[in-house]
Motif scaffolding. Sequence first.
Motif, PDB file in Angstrom:
ATOM      1  N   MET A 188       0.852  -1.213   0.000  1.00  0.00           N
ATOM      2  CA  MET A 188       0.000   0.000   0.000  1.00  0.00           C
ATOM      3  C   MET A 188       0.878   1.251   0.000  1.00  0.00           C
ATOM      4  SD  MET A 188      -3.232   0.884  -0.138  1.00  0.00           S
ATOM      5  CE  MET A 188      -3.734  -0.728  -0.655  1.00  0.00           C
ATOM      6  N   THR A 189       0.413   2.291  -0.694  1.00  0.00           N
ATOM      7  CA  THR A 189       1.169   3.542  -0.724  1.00  0.00           C
ATOM      8  C   THR A 189       1.006   4.276   0.589  1.00  0.00           C
ATOM      9  OG1 THR A 189      -0.794   4.642  -1.530  1.00  0.00           O
ATOM     10  CG2 THR A 189       0.841   4.044  -3.178  1.00  0.00           C
ATOM     11  N   ALA A 190       1.726   5.392   0.673  1.00  0.00           N
ATOM     12  CA  ALA A 190       1.505   6.298   1.799  1.00  0.00           C
ATOM     13  C   ALA A 190       0.097   6.857   1.682  1.00  0.00           C
ATOM     14  CB  ALA A 190       2.535   7.414   1.752  1.00  0.00           C
ATOM     15  N   ARG A 191      -0.275   7.615   2.670  1.00  0.00           N
ATOM     16  CA  ARG A 191      -1.555   8.293   2.678  1.00  0.00           C
ATOM     17  C   ARG A 191      -1.721   9.188   1.456  1.00  0.00           C
ATOM     18  NH1 ARG A 191      -1.997  12.043   7.473  1.00  0.00           N
ATOM     19  NH2 ARG A 191       0.213  12.043   6.897  1.00  0.00           N
ATOM     20  N   LEU A 192      -2.943   9.329   0.972  1.00  0.00           N
ATOM     21  CA  LEU A 192      -3.238  10.264  -0.117  1.00  0.00           C
ATOM     22  C   LEU A 192      -3.908  11.482   0.480  1.00  0.00           C
ATOM     23  CD1 LEU A 192      -4.731   7.699  -2.665  1.00  0.00           C
ATOM     24  CD2 LEU A 192      -2.510   8.830  -2.812  1.00  0.00           C
ATOM     25  N   THR A 193      -3.454  12.660   0.073  1.00  0.00           N
ATOM     26  CA  THR A 193      -4.037  13.900   0.602  1.00  0.00           C
ATOM     27  C   THR A 193      -4.707  14.665  -0.530  1.00  0.00           C
ATOM     28  OG1 THR A 193      -2.339  13.991   2.306  1.00  0.00           O
ATOM     29  CG2 THR A 193      -3.545  16.035   1.844  1.00  0.00           C
ATOM     30  N   ILE A 194      -6.009  14.864  -0.385  1.00  0.00           N
ATOM     31  CA  ILE A 194      -6.775  15.584  -1.405  1.00  0.00           C
ATOM     32  C   ILE A 194      -6.968  17.026  -0.949  1.00  0.00           C
ATOM     33  CG2 ILE A 194      -9.016  15.728  -2.577  1.00  0.00           C
ATOM     34  CD1 ILE A 194      -9.215  12.670  -2.371  1.00  0.00           C
ATOM     35  N   ILE A 195      -6.687  17.973  -1.836  1.00  0.00           N
ATOM     36  CA  ILE A 195      -6.931  19.389  -1.540  1.00  0.00           C
ATOM     37  C   ILE A 195      -8.211  19.802  -2.259  1.00  0.00           C
ATOM     38  CG2 ILE A 195      -6.008  21.746  -1.613  1.00  0.00           C
ATOM     39  CD1 ILE A 195      -4.340  19.715   0.068  1.00  0.00           C
ATOM     40  N   GLY A 196      -9.228  20.213  -1.491  1.00  0.00           N
ATOM     41  CA  GLY A 196     -10.508  20.635  -2.075  1.00  0.00           C
ATOM     42  C   GLY A 196     -11.545  19.536  -1.968  1.00  0.00           C
ATOM     43  N   ALA A 197     -12.662  19.827  -1.301  1.00  0.00           N
ATOM     44  CA  ALA A 197     -13.761  18.862  -1.169  1.00  0.00           C
ATOM     45  C   ALA A 197     -14.979  19.379  -1.914  1.00  0.00           C
ATOM     46  CB  ALA A 197     -14.081  18.606   0.299  1.00  0.00           C
ATOM     47  N   GLY A 198     -14.747  19.906  -3.117  1.00  0.00           N
ATOM     48  CA  GLY A 198     -15.856  20.281  -4.003  1.00  0.00           C
ATOM     49  C   GLY A 198     -16.387  19.019  -4.656  1.00  0.00           C
ATOM     50  N   LEU A 199     -16.912  19.160  -5.862  1.00  0.00           N
ATOM     51  CA  LEU A 199     -17.536  18.007  -6.518  1.00  0.00           C
ATOM     52  C   LEU A 199     -16.513  16.920  -6.824  1.00  0.00           C
ATOM     53  CD1 LEU A 199     -19.929  19.998  -8.872  1.00  0.00           C
ATOM     54  CD2 LEU A 199     -20.496  18.839  -6.727  1.00  0.00           C
ATOM     55  N   VAL A 200     -15.390  17.300  -7.408  1.00  0.00           N
ATOM     56  CA  VAL A 200     -14.409  16.286  -7.821  1.00  0.00           C
ATOM     57  C   VAL A 200     -13.662  15.724  -6.609  1.00  0.00           C
ATOM     58  CG1 VAL A 200     -12.325  15.880  -9.197  1.00  0.00           C
ATOM     59  CG2 VAL A 200     -14.195  17.263 -10.132  1.00  0.00           C
ATOM     60  N   GLY A 201     -13.240  16.587  -5.698  1.00  0.00           N
ATOM     61  CA  GLY A 201     -12.495  16.124  -4.523  1.00  0.00           C
ATOM     62  C   GLY A 201     -13.295  15.150  -3.680  1.00  0.00           C
ATOM     63  N   SER A 202     -14.581  15.442  -3.477  1.00  0.00           N
ATOM     64  CA  SER A 202     -15.373  14.559  -2.612  1.00  0.00           C
ATOM     65  C   SER A 202     -15.684  13.229  -3.305  1.00  0.00           C
ATOM     66  CB  SER A 202     -16.643  15.264  -2.126  1.00  0.00           C
ATOM     67  OG  SER A 202     -17.382  15.785  -3.192  1.00  0.00           O
ATOM     68  N   LEU A 203     -15.867  13.259  -4.633  1.00  0.00           N
ATOM     69  CA  LEU A 203     -16.064  11.978  -5.331  1.00  0.00           C
ATOM     70  C   LEU A 203     -14.770  11.167  -5.339  1.00  0.00           C
ATOM     71  CD1 LEU A 203     -17.810  10.008  -6.993  1.00  0.00           C
ATOM     72  CD2 LEU A 203     -16.990  11.171  -9.053  1.00  0.00           C
ATOM     73  N   LEU A 204     -13.657  11.839  -5.604  1.00  0.00           N
ATOM     74  CA  LEU A 204     -12.367  11.132  -5.617  1.00  0.00           C
ATOM     75  C   LEU A 204     -12.075  10.511  -4.246  1.00  0.00           C
ATOM     76  CD1 LEU A 204      -9.749  10.419  -7.171  1.00  0.00           C
ATOM     77  CD2 LEU A 204      -8.778  12.551  -6.294  1.00  0.00           C
ATOM     78  N   ALA A 205     -12.368  11.254  -3.178  1.00  0.00           N
ATOM     79  CA  ALA A 205     -12.149  10.727  -1.816  1.00  0.00           C
ATOM     80  C   ALA A 205     -12.957   9.450  -1.622  1.00  0.00           C
ATOM     81  CB  ALA A 205     -12.548  11.782  -0.783  1.00  0.00           C
ATOM     82  N   THR A 206     -14.202   9.469  -2.096  1.00  0.00           N
ATOM     83  CA  THR A 206     -15.065   8.289  -1.973  1.00  0.00           C
ATOM     84  C   THR A 206     -14.464   7.105  -2.728  1.00  0.00           C
ATOM     85  OG1 THR A 206     -16.963   9.787  -1.921  1.00  0.00           O
ATOM     86  CG2 THR A 206     -17.436   7.456  -2.293  1.00  0.00           C
ATOM     87  N   LEU A 207     -14.096   7.326  -3.981  1.00  0.00           N
ATOM     88  CA  LEU A 207     -13.592   6.236  -4.825  1.00  0.00           C
ATOM     89  C   LEU A 207     -12.294   5.651  -4.264  1.00  0.00           C
ATOM     90  CD1 LEU A 207     -14.255   7.913  -8.299  1.00  0.00           C
ATOM     91  CD2 LEU A 207     -15.468   5.905  -7.400  1.00  0.00           C
ATOM     92  N   LEU A 208     -11.408   6.516  -3.768  1.00  0.00           N
ATOM     93  CA  LEU A 208     -10.123   6.026  -3.238  1.00  0.00           C
ATOM     94  C   LEU A 208     -10.320   5.292  -1.915  1.00  0.00           C
ATOM     95  CD1 LEU A 208      -7.813   9.062  -4.111  1.00  0.00           C
ATOM     96  CD2 LEU A 208      -7.735   6.773  -5.138  1.00  0.00           C
ATOM     97  N   ALA A 209     -11.172   5.837  -1.055  1.00  0.00           N
ATOM     98  CA  ALA A 209     -11.441   5.167   0.221  1.00  0.00           C
ATOM     99  C   ALA A 209     -12.095   3.810  -0.038  1.00  0.00           C
ATOM    100  CB  ALA A 209     -12.307   6.047   1.116  1.00  0.00           C
ATOM    101  N   GLN A 210     -12.992   3.762  -1.034  1.00  0.00           N
ATOM    102  CA  GLN A 210     -13.632   2.486  -1.371  1.00  0.00           C
ATOM    103  C   GLN A 210     -12.619   1.470  -1.885  1.00  0.00           C
ATOM    104  OE1 GLN A 210     -16.608   3.823  -4.190  1.00  0.00           O
ATOM    105  NE2 GLN A 210     -18.220   3.938  -2.626  1.00  0.00           N
ATOM    106  N   ARG A 211     -11.499   1.940  -2.438  1.00  0.00           N
ATOM    107  CA  ARG A 211     -10.458   1.030  -2.920  1.00  0.00           C
ATOM    108  C   ARG A 211      -9.421   0.726  -1.845  1.00  0.00           C
ATOM    109  NH1 ARG A 211     -13.035   3.152  -6.752  1.00  0.00           N
ATOM    110  NH2 ARG A 211     -13.080   2.481  -8.930  1.00  0.00           N
TER     111      ARG A 211
END
Length: 468
Positions: free
Chosen positions: A1-24
Motif C-alpha cells: 500500500m502507498t503512503a496516505r493520499l491527501t486531497i486538496i478541495g472537497a468540491g464536486l471532484v475532490g469529494s467523489l475522488l475521496a469516496t472512490l479512493l477510500a472504497q479502494r
Amino acid sequence: MTARLTIIGAGLVGSLLATLLAQRGFEVEVFERRPDPRVQGFLGGRSINLALAERGLNALRQAGLADVVLQHAVMMRGRMVHALDGSTNLQRYGVDDTEVIRSVSRGGLNILLLDAAERAGANLHFSAGLTNANFDAGAITLAGHDGVAREHRAELLLGCDGAGSALRAAMSRVADLGERIEALGHGYKELEIPARDLPSLALGPGHSLAGMTMERFALEPNALHIWPRGNYMCIALPNTEGNFTVTLFLPNEGTFPSFATLPDVPAARAFFETQFADALALMPTFDRDWAAHPVGQLATLYLDHWHLGGRALLLGDAAHAIVPFHGQGMNAGFEDAVELADLLAAQPRDPAAAFSEFESRRKPNADAIATMSLANYIEMRDGVADPRYLLKRELAAALTEHAPTHFKSHYRMVSFTSVPYADCLERDRHQNALLDALLAGRDRLEGIDLAAAAERARRELPPLPQGC
Ligand code: FAD
Ligand code: E0Q
C-alpha cells in the motif's frame, strides 16, 4: 500500500475522488478551505444547479451513488428555445427518454458526496485552506478561518481545488507547468425564477402529489430553457423545488449590450424588458438578484503538465477549467476521478507512473472538451435559431436513424456515451464534412437520397464503438 493520499478541495471532484479512493482501500485525508456545508448551510444560500450527463452519472455509478442522485434530479429532455416574440420550440437532445440529461443541485450533490466519502472512510477537514506546499519535505501549510497557519505531513497530493487552485500555484513555484489562461471576455450573472405559489388545494381525484408538484414550475420543468440572442443568451435549469436558476451570459465590455453598459438595476431591467420579456415577467426578485449577485468570469485553463513526479497531481477544474457551454466541466472532472482511482489502485506503489499515465490518457480529452465547449457557445447563442444549423441537425438525425452503427450526432456522443472526448471531436470533424457535402447547394432535405447517404456514412466513417 502507498503512503496516505491527501486531497486538496472537497468540491464536486475532490469529494467523489475521496469516496472512490477510500472504497479502494486507500487512507484518504481531505482538506477543504470552506466550512462544512452540512453544518453551516450553503454560503449565500442560493440554489445553483448543473447538468449531469452520462459520463458523470457513470462515475457516480462506480461509487454506488447514481440511484440516490437521480432521486434528487430533474430530467431535461431537450433545449426549450425561447424566441424574441415569446414563442417556444423544444429541440430534443436524444432519440427518446433514455437519452436525457439531468439538472442537479450543486450544493445538494456536494453534501451527498461528502457523506459518501466519510462513510467510505475518508477523513475530512474543513476550514483548512492550502496556502503552500513543500514538496521535498512532504509538508503542506494550511490556514483556518482564524488565519492561523498549521503544518501537515502530506507526501502525495491530489489537487481538486478548482480553477483558482492554490496547489497549482504552489507547484508553479517549483516547476514550469506551462500554464495558459484564455479569458472568454464574457461573464455571467445568476438570477432566479421562483416556484409558483399554489393555493394549498385538497388532493381531489385526478390530482396526484406529483402532478401538484409539477404545477409549481413556472416553465416546462423537463427542459433546459434557452433564450439565444446572437452575441449573448440566457439559460434556465429546473430545481426539484420548482424554481429555476437563470444564468445570463454576456460580453463584459464593449457596445450595448455588455455588463459595462448595464451599470445599475434600471438599465438591466430595461434590457431584459426588450430581450427576455417572458423570463423577466417570472422573476419577482430580479432587482434584488441583479444587485446582489456578482458577475462571474469565464476562462479556459491549459497546462502542459499536471503533475510533479509522484508527489502532486492536479485534476478537475484545477487542471483544465473550461467554459460551461457544453455542461461538461463536472462530468469531465468525474471521469478524471474514476480514471485516477483505477490507475492508483492498479499500481499503488508507483504513483509517479499512475500520475504520468493519467496525464497522457486524460490530457487529449481535456483539450477536446475545452474546444467543444467554446464552440458550443457560438452554437447555443445564435446557432440554435439558425436555419442552416437546424437543417444540419435534421440531416444528422436522419443519418443517426439510417446508419446507427456509424453516425451519432456530436451532442449525443458527448452527452449520452463515454466515448473519449478526443474521439468525439475527431469523429465529429468527419461527420460534419459529410453533412456539408450532402447539403452543398441545398436549403432543404428533400431530394437527398437517405439510403445512399447512409451507405456513404458506413463507407466513409469508422464504426462507432460497441454498445454505443
Ligand atoms: P470546484 O467545484 O470549484 O471545487 C473546488 C473546491 O476546492 C471548493 O470546495 C473550494 O472551496 C476548494 N478550495 C479552493 N481553494 C482551496 C484551498 N486553497 N484549499 C482547500 N480547498 C480549496 N459542469 C457540468 O458538468 N455541468 C454544468 O451544467 C455546468 N454548469 C456550469 C455553469 C457555470 C456558470 C460554471 C462556472 C461552471 C459550470 N460547470 C458545469 C462546471 C463545474 O462547475 C466545474 O467543472 C466543477 O465544479 C469542477 O469541480 P472541482 O471539484 O474541480 O472544482
Ligand atoms: C447542456 C447541458 C451552462 C450550460 C450547461 C449546459 C448546456 C448549456 C447550453 C449551458 C448544452 C446544450 N448544455 O444544450 O447543448 O446540454 O448543460 Cl449554457
